[in-house]
Design an enzyme around this catalytic site. Sequence first.
Site, mmCIF file in Angstrom:
data_model
loop_
_atom_site.group_PDB
_atom_site.id
_atom_site.type_symbol
_atom_site.label_atom_id
_atom_site.label_comp_id
_atom_site.label_asym_id
_atom_site.label_seq_id
_atom_site.Cartn_x
_atom_site.Cartn_y
_atom_site.Cartn_z
ATOM 1 C CG HIS A 76 -7.258 -30.195 -28.985
ATOM 2 N ND1 HIS A 76 -8.005 -29.391 -28.164
ATOM 3 C CD2 HIS A 76 -6.508 -29.372 -29.744
ATOM 4 C CE1 HIS A 76 -7.719 -28.123 -28.422
ATOM 5 N NE2 HIS A 76 -6.808 -28.078 -29.385
ATOM 6 N N GLY A 101 -6.689 -20.461 -27.517
ATOM 7 C CA GLY A 101 -7.829 -19.619 -27.885
ATOM 8 C C GLY A 101 -8.029 -18.420 -26.976
ATOM 9 C CB SER A 146 -2.623 -17.623 -28.206
ATOM 10 O OG SER A 146 -3.906 -17.823 -27.643
ATOM 11 C CD GLU A 201 -2.562 -27.491 -28.878
ATOM 12 O OE1 GLU A 201 -2.430 -26.713 -29.813
ATOM 13 O OE2 GLU A 201 -3.631 -28.085 -28.630
ATOM 14 C CD GLU A 221 -10.596 -26.711 -28.138
ATOM 15 O OE1 GLU A 221 -10.916 -27.192 -29.243
ATOM 16 O OE2 GLU A 221 -10.005 -25.619 -28.017
ATOM 17 C CG ASN A 242 -7.401 -28.044 -34.158
ATOM 18 O OD1 ASN A 242 -8.339 -28.507 -34.804
ATOM 19 N ND2 ASN A 242 -7.361 -28.062 -32.837
ATOM 20 C CD1 TRP A 243 -8.048 -25.229 -40.334
ATOM 21 C CD2 TRP A 243 -9.551 -26.012 -41.785
ATOM 22 N NE1 TRP A 243 -7.530 -25.082 -41.594
ATOM 23 C CE2 TRP A 243 -8.428 -25.563 -42.504
ATOM 24 C CE3 TRP A 243 -10.623 -26.561 -42.499
ATOM 25 C CZ2 TRP A 243 -8.352 -25.624 -43.897
ATOM 26 C CZ3 TRP A 243 -10.561 -26.633 -43.891
ATOM 27 C CH2 TRP A 243 -9.429 -26.162 -44.576
ATOM 28 C CE LYS A 244 -9.006 -24.878 -31.611
ATOM 29 N NZ LYS A 244 -8.927 -24.342 -30.285
ATOM 30 N N GLY A 287 -4.535 -22.982 -33.994
ATOM 31 C CA GLY A 287 -5.994 -22.958 -34.055
ATOM 32 C C GLY A 287 -6.477 -21.758 -34.847
ATOM 33 N N GLY A 288 -6.870 -20.708 -34.131
ATOM 34 C CA GLY A 288 -7.484 -19.532 -34.755
ATOM 35 C C GLY A 288 -6.746 -19.002 -35.965
HETATM 36 C C1 PEP Z 1 -5.486 -25.405 -30.627
HETATM 37 O O1 PEP Z 1 -6.641 -25.498 -30.271
HETATM 38 O O2 PEP Z 1 -4.876 -26.416 -30.972
HETATM 39 C C2 PEP Z 1 -4.864 -24.083 -30.623
HETATM 40 C C3 PEP Z 1 -3.572 -24.019 -30.545
HETATM 41 O O3 PEP Z 1 -5.720 -22.998 -30.689
HETATM 42 P P1 PEP Z 1 -5.305 -21.452 -30.770
HETATM 43 O O4 PEP Z 1 -4.132 -21.343 -31.710
HETATM 44 O O5 PEP Z 1 -6.514 -20.765 -31.288
HETATM 45 O O6 PEP Z 1 -4.935 -21.038 -29.389
#
Ligand code: PEP
Length: 252
Positions: free
Chosen positions: A97, A175, A215, A169, A99, A9-11, A236-237
Amino acid sequence: MRKKIVAGNWKCNTTLQEGVQLAKSVNDLVAKEGAADVVVVLGTPFTHITSVVSAVDTNRIGVAAQNCAAEAKGAFTGEVSAAMVKSTGAEYVILGHSERREYYGETSAILNKKVALALENGLTPIYCCGEAFEVRNANTQNDFVKTQLDETIFTLSADDFKKIVIAYEPIWAIGTGVTASTEQAQEMLAFIRGLIAEKYGKEIAEETSILYGGSCNAKNAPELFAQPDIDGGLIGGASLKAEDFLAIINAY
Ligand code: PEP
């Protein structure tokens, strides 16, 4: 057997050029070294999807949008419909999601419309659920997640439900660098699978891919993915670096 899936998920990250370069790097690494039994998905910004679809081997790598509109079409300035997403060559759409729920007010009612439109247009929803820190602290996470599912994807017919991928999640892990412990993640995914079994039967529960997100990185993925109910990750990251993402894909 249910699918193992690692979805990035590049956001709201990368310019178009950077995103295409990242997709090409992932594509090359996956072609050379990627675990063949893992489905790889890149969740890119809308603006990148067509170019990323052209830049990767779509027999090997799927592309996801990170959202779609709750309306089929019409006077909804700035929105991107599920049909538009499908027409780019994307196969997946990340929905629900945290967010989007938190910053853009996405309620269960809105998400139901989005899921329905995604399915009507042949997209696979990667449907996110998960609790905030206060909920976990009060030890009410199971009730919270059950309600999220009851109000949304558990209203689908069995035939439609079979097309859904679930991503658990916990918001406190997204994040933040704080991953749910392996036990917390496994426990929740087993709980969700149990709910699916109650609602749709054991066979469908066994076939549903349920991902962990929050994470997840190259270091903790092997232990997480070794759990019986964790079928992969929404990343994500760590999906923004091709080598790190490959290490997660190969973490099984
Ligand atoms: C996400 O936003 O879907 C996610 C899992 O982010 P991160 O891996 O950065 O915690």
